[in-house]
Design an enzyme around this catalytic site. Sequence first.
Site, short mmCIF file in Angstrom:
data_model
loop_
_atom_site.label_atom_id
_atom_site.label_comp_id
_atom_site.label_asym_id
_atom_site.label_seq_id
_atom_site.Cartn_x
_atom_site.Cartn_y
_atom_site.Cartn_z
N LYS A 76 -50.89 14.58 64.96
CA LYS A 76 -49.55 14.29 65.49
C LYS A 76 -48.54 15.19 64.78
CE LYS A 76 -50.16 9.28 66.24
NZ LYS A 76 -50.02 9.17 67.70
N ARG B 293 -58.63 2.75 70.76
CA ARG B 293 -59.60 2.26 71.74
C ARG B 293 -61.04 2.43 71.24
NH1 ARG B 293 -57.28 6.29 76.18
NH2 ARG B 293 -55.45 5.91 74.88
#
Length: 507
Positions: free
Chosen positions: A280, A354
């Site tokens: 990021k 996830r």
Amino acid sequence: MQIEARKGKIDQADEEAILLGCFEESSRLTGALQSVNNELSGAITDLYATGDFTAKLGQTAVLYLQGRLKSKRIILTGLGKKKEITIERIRRAYGHAGKKIKELKIKSVSVQALDSDQNRIKLRESSQAIVEGISLANYKLDRYTTGNDSQKKALQNLTILTDDRRKLSEIEKGVKDGEIFSWSTIFTRDLANQPSNQLTPSQFGQAAQKLAQQNGLKCRVLSKSQIEKLGMNAFLAVGSGSNQPPTLTILEYLPPLKKVDTLVLVGKGITFDAGGVSLKDTENMLEMKGDMMGGAVVISTIAAAAKLKLPVHLIGIVPAAENLPSGTALKVGDILRSHSGKTIEVLNTDAEGRLILADALSYARSFKPDAIIDVATLTAAIKIALGPICAGIFSDHQGLKSKMIQAGERSGERVWPMPLWDEYEPFLESDLADIKNVGGRWGGASLAAVFLKAFVGDVPWLHLDIAGVDFKDKTIDLEKYYSYWTKGATGFGARLLLQFLKDWKNI
Ligand code: BES
Ligand code: ZN
Ligand code: ZN
């Protein structure tokens, strides 16, 4: 903070401040407000006459008493129109008052209980909302500055007063509920606000163990080698870039009543999400110390459920890891064999939530629960869809969905249903594995949810994406509405789940 209910007259109270709620209607000067107004020879009537204070929700006023009562000041908080009153509006009104109390550094306050007939809102519920509004608004960030004594300056004593002895027991129940509900939010905020060097996956496990000791819960914190034995390779892969080993926390509350439903709560416990090799940028990384808020919600909800002795059997599962880039980190293109046996092609290491949840959800099934609920700061896409206002929920189970929406209305932590249609599945088809972990830009929150669905099977399941509401937004001022949110983490989800569990009757 000491919180209690007591019988007494508000104009006799000797706390540093006395607090009264006011309605906008002309019949606003009734009951305790009227007697205080009389004691002060019409000071509140005068205040209304100036138009400076109309009792709109969000307004507060402070009157100084110059020795005319035992207390030094009166705080008035606007409740708005009587016919519009809801539990959340009460919570917000007292949140505004709470902010005033915080600003004035008031240490003890007496609050007049509301009458029992506020538009079918029971006295127990309004008392709970008063306690929540004030105590949540008074939350202070733990600061790491030296010589810090901010906690000492905070509100210490909160008393809810009624002069009617028959009402006292209902108020007491509400106070107790309010205390426990607020505690769950505050505990969640504390964990989410901790920087990642203070809260590693191991320290998350220790925090859960401490909660277990204090609340009579069972707790196991599995180490990396134990997680390996379970075959949770998707989870392990996410943690493999960090020197901090992952942990799997399993927290269990067995109620005194036996024949009850079993619910598994699963929480995302990424103590820092740098994105892995799909790194990021700094701006998007800033709040990623809070990427374990779902996990924090799970353990605080379970501890609070135990404090309330709710008749449900609860198991909390929190996979905790750091998502970092390094020479041992998970790479783009890697294929993982998950706990369920399904293979996953990883096309973006920043879609790590996830991956750990896939293993935790599949493991959750081994407890044969009546339902599974997961809570996760899962996607930026949910924030884009709904804004920093509410959480998204995903479920094929109508009963779970409508119960969660109801719990959202009652707790003020609102949720909005999002689709989980089969049509999203093709986006996750992989050329090499059973599924891939990302599927392009569109419908990102639903894609993540559909990915999770592949690992839950046919157990009734609901997924809560809280990525939009994890931290109080710095760019938009929501103070007018969410008066009881404070700088940093909101703690969103704990009171929601607690309300959901409190109302649980089977689905
Ligand atoms: N932890 C983030 C999601 C997030 C974003 C939480 C903003 C709180 C605020 C999650 O792990 C993530 O990085 N998701 C990616 C998924 C994408 C790569 C498919 C995202 O949402 O951008
Ligand atoms: Zn990520
Ligand atoms: Zn994440």
